[in-house]
Design a protein around this motif. Structure first.
Motif, PDB file in Angstrom:
ATOM      1  N   PRO A 506     -11.836  -2.138 -36.227  1.00 54.92           N
ATOM      2  CA  PRO A 506     -11.352  -3.185 -35.302  1.00 54.92           C
ATOM      3  C   PRO A 506     -10.514  -4.256 -35.998  1.00 54.92           C
ATOM      4  N   VAL A 507     -10.956  -4.684 -37.190  1.00 51.17           N
ATOM      5  CA  VAL A 507     -10.186  -5.733 -37.891  1.00 51.17           C
ATOM      6  C   VAL A 507      -8.821  -5.189 -38.326  1.00 51.17           C
ATOM      7  N   LEU A 508      -8.812  -3.945 -38.826  1.00 48.91           N
ATOM      8  CA  LEU A 508      -7.536  -3.343 -39.244  1.00 48.91           C
ATOM      9  C   LEU A 508      -6.568  -3.249 -38.067  1.00 48.91           C
ATOM     10  N   TYR A 509      -7.083  -2.827 -36.902  1.00 48.21           N
ATOM     11  CA  TYR A 509      -6.244  -2.708 -35.706  1.00 48.21           C
ATOM     12  C   TYR A 509      -5.717  -4.079 -35.286  1.00 48.21           C
ATOM     13  N   MET A 510      -6.600  -5.086 -35.348  1.00 49.06           N
ATOM     14  CA  MET A 510      -6.186  -6.419 -34.936  1.00 49.06           C
ATOM     15  C   MET A 510      -5.043  -6.919 -35.839  1.00 49.06           C
ATOM     16  N   LEU A 511      -5.226  -6.756 -37.157  1.00 47.30           N
ATOM     17  CA  LEU A 511      -4.201  -7.210 -38.106  1.00 47.30           C
ATOM     18  C   LEU A 511      -2.882  -6.443 -37.889  1.00 47.30           C
ATOM     19  N   ALA A 512      -3.005  -5.124 -37.669  1.00 44.01           N
ATOM     20  CA  ALA A 512      -1.803  -4.299 -37.471  1.00 44.01           C
ATOM     21  C   ALA A 512      -1.065  -4.732 -36.207  1.00 44.01           C
ATOM     22  N   LEU A 513      -1.822  -5.004 -35.131  1.00 47.50           N
ATOM     23  CA  LEU A 513      -1.185  -5.430 -33.872  1.00 47.50           C
ATOM     24  C   LEU A 513      -0.498  -6.783 -34.034  1.00 47.50           C
ATOM     25  N   ILE A 514      -1.176  -7.712 -34.727  1.00 45.49           N
ATOM     26  CA  ILE A 514      -0.559  -9.036 -34.957  1.00 45.49           C
ATOM     27  C   ILE A 514       0.740  -8.854 -35.740  1.00 45.49           C
ATOM     28  N   PHE A 515       0.684  -8.008 -36.763  1.00 47.05           N
ATOM     29  CA  PHE A 515       1.867  -7.770 -37.591  1.00 47.05           C
ATOM     30  C   PHE A 515       2.996  -7.154 -36.765  1.00 47.05           C
ATOM     31  N   ALA A 516       2.649  -6.166 -35.909  1.00 45.26           N
ATOM     32  CA  ALA A 516       3.668  -5.495 -35.094  1.00 45.26           C
ATOM     33  C   ALA A 516       4.308  -6.477 -34.101  1.00 45.26           C
ATOM     34  N   VAL A 517       3.476  -7.299 -33.455  1.00 44.28           N
ATOM     35  CA  VAL A 517       4.010  -8.271 -32.482  1.00 44.28           C
ATOM     36  C   VAL A 517       4.914  -9.272 -33.195  1.00 44.28           C
ATOM     37  N   PHE A 518       4.481  -9.704 -34.370  1.00 46.95           N
ATOM     38  CA  PHE A 518       5.256 -10.641 -35.176  1.00 46.95           C
ATOM     39  C   PHE A 518       6.630 -10.045 -35.528  1.00 46.95           C
ATOM     40  N   ARG A 519       6.630  -8.759 -35.946  1.00 42.10           N
ATOM     41  CA  ARG A 519       7.899  -8.109 -36.329  1.00 42.10           C
ATOM     42  C   ARG A 519       8.789  -7.900 -35.112  1.00 42.10           C
ATOM     43  N   LEU A 520       8.182  -7.566 -33.958  1.00 39.58           N
ATOM     44  CA  LEU A 520       8.951  -7.363 -32.730  1.00 39.58           C
ATOM     45  C   LEU A 520       9.610  -8.680 -32.298  1.00 39.58           C
ATOM     46  N   TYR A 521       8.841  -9.761 -32.367  1.00 40.93           N
ATOM     47  CA  TYR A 521       9.356 -11.068 -31.971  1.00 40.93           C
ATOM     48  C   TYR A 521      10.548 -11.460 -32.863  1.00 40.93           C
ATOM     49  N   PHE A 522      10.360 -11.279 -34.172  1.00 41.97           N
ATOM     50  CA  PHE A 522      11.444 -11.629 -35.101  1.00 41.97           C
ATOM     51  C   PHE A 522      12.676 -10.758 -34.867  1.00 41.97           C
ATOM     52  N   PHE A 523      12.443  -9.462 -34.652  1.00 40.48           N
ATOM     53  CA  PHE A 523      13.562  -8.545 -34.423  1.00 40.48           C
ATOM     54  C   PHE A 523      14.363  -8.953 -33.191  1.00 40.48           C
ATOM     55  N   ARG A 524      13.648  -9.253 -32.087  1.00 44.41           N
ATOM     56  CA  ARG A 524      14.322  -9.660 -30.843  1.00 44.41           C
ATOM     57  C   ARG A 524      15.144 -10.930 -31.059  1.00 44.41           C
ATOM     58  N   SER A 525      14.529 -11.882 -31.759  1.00 48.35           N
ATOM     59  CA  SER A 525      15.221 -13.155 -31.997  1.00 48.35           C
ATOM     60  C   SER A 525      16.476 -12.946 -32.829  1.00 48.35           C
ATOM     61  N   PHE A 526      16.338 -12.165 -33.908  1.00 51.87           N
ATOM     62  CA  PHE A 526      17.502 -11.930 -34.774  1.00 51.87           C
ATOM     63  C   PHE A 526      18.576 -11.134 -34.046  1.00 51.87           C
ATOM     64  N   LEU A 527      18.146 -10.184 -33.220  1.00 53.20           N
ATOM     65  CA  LEU A 527      19.114  -9.365 -32.480  1.00 53.20           C
ATOM     66  C   LEU A 527      19.923 -10.251 -31.524  1.00 53.20           C
ATOM     67  N   ARG A 528      19.228 -11.126 -30.805  1.00 51.94           N
ATOM     68  CA  ARG A 528      19.910 -12.022 -29.872  1.00 51.94           C
ATOM     69  C   ARG A 528      20.896 -12.944 -30.587  1.00 51.94           C
ATOM     70  N   THR A 529      20.456 -13.412 -31.754  1.00 46.73           N
ATOM     71  CA  THR A 529      21.265 -14.428 -32.439  1.00 46.73           C
ATOM     72  C   THR A 529      22.408 -13.823 -33.248  1.00 46.73           C
ATOM     73  N   TYR A 530      22.130 -12.769 -33.987  1.00 47.08           N
ATOM     74  CA  TYR A 530      23.107 -12.307 -34.988  1.00 47.08           C
ATOM     75  C   TYR A 530      23.945 -11.100 -34.576  1.00 47.08           C
ATOM     76  N   PHE A 531      23.531 -10.339 -33.561  1.00 46.35           N
ATOM     77  CA  PHE A 531      24.289  -9.116 -33.234  1.00 46.35           C
ATOM     78  C   PHE A 531      25.753  -9.453 -32.901  1.00 46.35           C
ATOM     79  N   ILE A 532      25.916 -10.541 -32.193  1.00 47.66           N
ATOM     80  CA  ILE A 532      27.256 -10.942 -31.774  1.00 47.66           C
ATOM     81  C   ILE A 532      28.143 -11.325 -32.959  1.00 47.66           C
ATOM     82  N   ASP A 533      27.494 -11.745 -34.056  1.00 50.35           N
ATOM     83  CA  ASP A 533      28.258 -12.211 -35.222  1.00 50.35           C
ATOM     84  C   ASP A 533      28.648 -11.087 -36.181  1.00 50.35           C
TER      85      ASP A 533
END
Lengths: 536, 148
Positions: A506-533
């Motif tokens: 359970p702890v491993l899954y929780m950490l993995a999910l937090i990490f995945a959500v964190f990476r998804l959030y960052f990816f979306r933000s960077f895509l919105r901001t930098y793709f156009i540039d």
């Protein structure tokens, strides 16, 4: 003819080395440096042979040297075949050489001479130190060292001769497959299946319960017996081995020279009708477009880009296999390793170690396979200009590429874990599928991370100019970040499984999910901001 | 870091993991097995008054075949043993043991020298041992019976 051959060889050699240097002091310095390298290699080889003989306890006798000759020459022939398939038939200098007033045979022969010189140089650093070291370790007679001198010339000639002969049918086969992607794919799948079957058969032959020391003893005995018996099948290399040790020296020299002559005549005989045909065959018009041209409108922009990815994958199966090679190797690793783990008489600690090592090794191989995402924008090259100019939200291209990577890697992972459950029914099924879920989550997170690396630093112009991804820093960074994830989650799982076993998953899954959500959030933000540039 | 490095790392890690589990993660061997009472070798030609066993390998080992193998047995059959093998002089041969098949493999380094070699099998747990001397009987050699 000899003068033309000499000029052709010099022309090709001048491409590979600085011939003006030959009369300078720098040349002498370089020769001295190389001699020093050979001496150092001899010392290293002597130490290695001592370790093999006195610690690993493998007999270092004449059978050993015949076996080493067979292995090294086998590798040399395989590498030379691959090299010659490019140098003889696909090299860019062919366009210039074939325009010169020389025969095709002379070009072919000059290329073989140049390649043999390269092989000779390679042998100087590996085979010669090894043979010297073997002589020192066994305190052999000076005749052995005298017999070594002709070997230095004969061995490269033999390996290049065999490679030249093999390169002809293999090049024909490569040309035949070049425009048949489906057949290439089927052959690859069959080959992987056969290799997997062989691996499982071999691994199942290990007697259980596995005792590592006994297994090691048996391995060394079997290896020694294989070495002994290899002399019976070594053909010309057994004859060379006997020659080195002064056995039937005149007869053996005659056999080697006759083989060399026969090989040379066979190669030249086959090259006469084939060489020019193979060297001049271009793939430019080889693709036969049989599909009916039609404009198909997809429901969404995302589906359009996803379909494009699918078409590219279908048309470049080799690239697809190269991108996911480590993922394809995963079932081999899992089955071999876990069969050995399960064969051992494990304690509770052992069972926990099995899961920890599985987490680490599986993640290491899976995350190193996301290089397609780490070069997703870069591989658009000059085509990226069209995307920028298109009157749509072309950011969907990124999601389509990510979706393709996710779908493909998840499919291969599902297949690998299914095989894992089938081949190793003794492994706890719950742990297998919990590991599967964890790997899927972390792999998705790593795909977002890899794409983000390329998004922030795409090498569009580099790729447009070279058409190659070799040395791409984004790919290196993606593999390194995957290694960090594997190391981190391997360490966390070790900590959890040893200190709080019931809560570990359970702890491993929780950490993995937090990490995945964190990476998804960052990816979306960077895509919105930098793709156009992104600029070409 | 590239894919080849990762593959190499995975291989190294695999070997280390097997070693790690073998050292730290295996259950102890059952100690209920009986100790070795004797190690038996049947494949010998002569036995001297001191009980040393001799075997002529001249008709087996030559320049084309440097390998001699022999089988050993334990008494009792399922005894808990840790058998080690050694040779004297050690420079003449390379000797290896397969405890599963209970076979000893003797590789002569230079059969042309026709060395006399004593192979000793010893159980580490009980210190029971047995020795077999391998030799090359010279041609024309006649065994004279001991008249006493």
């Amino acid at each position: 003819m000899l003068k033309r051959l000499y000029v052709l060889c010099l022309m090709q050699l001048s491409n590979k080395m600085d011939l003006k240097l030959a009369r300078s002091k720098r040349f002498l310095a370089r020769v001295a440096l190389r001699a020093l390298v050979i001496v150092l290699m001899t010392i290293v080889m002597t130490m290695v042979l001592h370790v093999i003989g006195n610690i690993l306890y493998i007999p270092v006798n004449n059978y050993f040297i015949i076996f080493v000759l067979l292995i090294t020459q086998g590798i040399s022939i395989a590498a030379a075949t691959n090299g010659l398939m490019t140098d003889l038939y696909k090299s860019r200098d062919n366009q210039i050489l074939h325009a010169l007033p020389v025969n095709n045979d002379e070009i072919f022969l000059s290329k073989l001479i140049v390649y043999s010189l390269n092989e000779f140089m390679k042998n100087l650093y590996v085979l010669i130190p090894l043979l010297f070291a073997f002589g020192f370790v066994n305190q052999l007679h000076p005749v052995y060292y005298v017999n070594m001198i002709p070997m230095v010339i004969i061995l490269p000639l033999l390996s290049v001769g065999f490679a030249a002969l093999l390169s002809m049918p293999l090049s024909m086969f490569r040309n035949f497959l070049s425009d048949k992607n489906i057949l290439t794919f089927i052959l690859t799948v069959v080959l992987i299946g056969v290799l997997f079957g062989l691996t499982v058969t071999l691994v199942n032959r290990i007697p259980t319960p596995i005792r590592i020391v006994q297994l090691y003893n048996r391995f060394i005995i079997q290896l020694t017996l294989i070495m002994q018996s290899s002399a019976s099948y070594g053909l010309i290399y057994t004859v060379i081995g006997h020659m080195l040790f002064g056995i039937n020296i005149v007869v053996n020299y005659l056999i080697v020279l006759a083989t060399l002559l026969g090989l040379a005549l066979t190669v030249m005989g086959f090259s006469k009708p084939l060489y020019f045909k193979l060297a001049s065959q271009s793939q430019e018009f080889a693709v036969k477009k049989i599909h009916v041209k039609s404009n198909r409108r997809e429901k969404s922009l995302f589906m359009t880009f996803l379909r494009k990815e699918w078409i590219i994958a279908k048309r470049s199966v080799n690239q697809l296999i190269s991108d996911y090679a480590l993922l394809i190797a995963l079932p081999f690793f899992m089955v071999v390793l876990n069969t050995i783990y399960m064969g051992m008489n494990r304690s509770t600690t052992g069972n926990q170690l099995v899961i920890i090592f599985n987490v680490f090794i599986v993640l290491l191989l899976v995350t190193a396979s996301n290089t397609a995402s780490a070069s997703a924008i870069t591989t658009e090259g000059s085509e990226f200009i069209l995307l920028k100019a298109a009157p749509s939200d072309t950011r969907w291209m990124a999601w389509a590429k990510i979706a393709f990577n996710l779908i493909f890697s998840s499919l291969v992972l599902t297949f690998s874990f299914l095989l894992f459950t089938l081949v190793l029914p003794v492994f706890p099924t719950v742990d297998i599928w919990l590991l599967y879920g964890l790997v899927i989550i972390l792999n998705s997170a790593h795909i977002f991370w890899s794409f983000q690396i390329d998004l922030l630093n795409p090498r569009l112009s580099d790729y447009a100019m070279t058409g190659s991804l070799s040395g791409n820093p984004n790919i290196r960074e993606s593999i390194s970040s995957g290694f960090v994830i594997s190391l981190l989650f391997g360490a966390i799982s070790a900590l959890l499984f040893f200190t709080m076993r019931p809560l570990a998953w359970p702890v491993l899954y929780m950490l993995a999910l937090i990490f995945a959500v964190f990476r998804l959030y960052f990816f979306r933000s960077f895509l919105r901001t930098y793709f156009i540039d992104i600029e070409y | 870091m590239n894919k080849m490095v990762v593959l190499f790392l995975a291989m190294i890690l695999s070997v280390l993991s097997i070693m790690g589990i073998a050292v730290f993660g295996t259950a102890p061997e059952s100690g209920s097995r009986e100790p070795v009472r004797a190690i038996l070798i049947d494949d010998f030609d002569d036995l001297n008054s001191a009980g040393d066993m001799f075997k002529d390998v001249g008709y087996i080992v030559d320049l084309n075949n440097n390998l001699f193998t022999f089988h050993y047995a334990l008494e009792p059959i399922k005894a808990g043993a840790d058998i080690r093998v050694s040779a004297s002089p050690s420079s003449a041969v390379n000797v290896q043991i397969d405890p599963v098949e209970q076979m000893v493999y003797v590789f002569f380094n230079d059969p042309s020298r026709r060395p006399m070699v004593t192979i000793t099998l010893r159980d580490v747990r009980t210190e029971n041992s047995v020795a077999l001397t391998l030799w090359f009987k010279p041609s024309g050699h006649v065994d004279v019976p001991d008249l006493d």
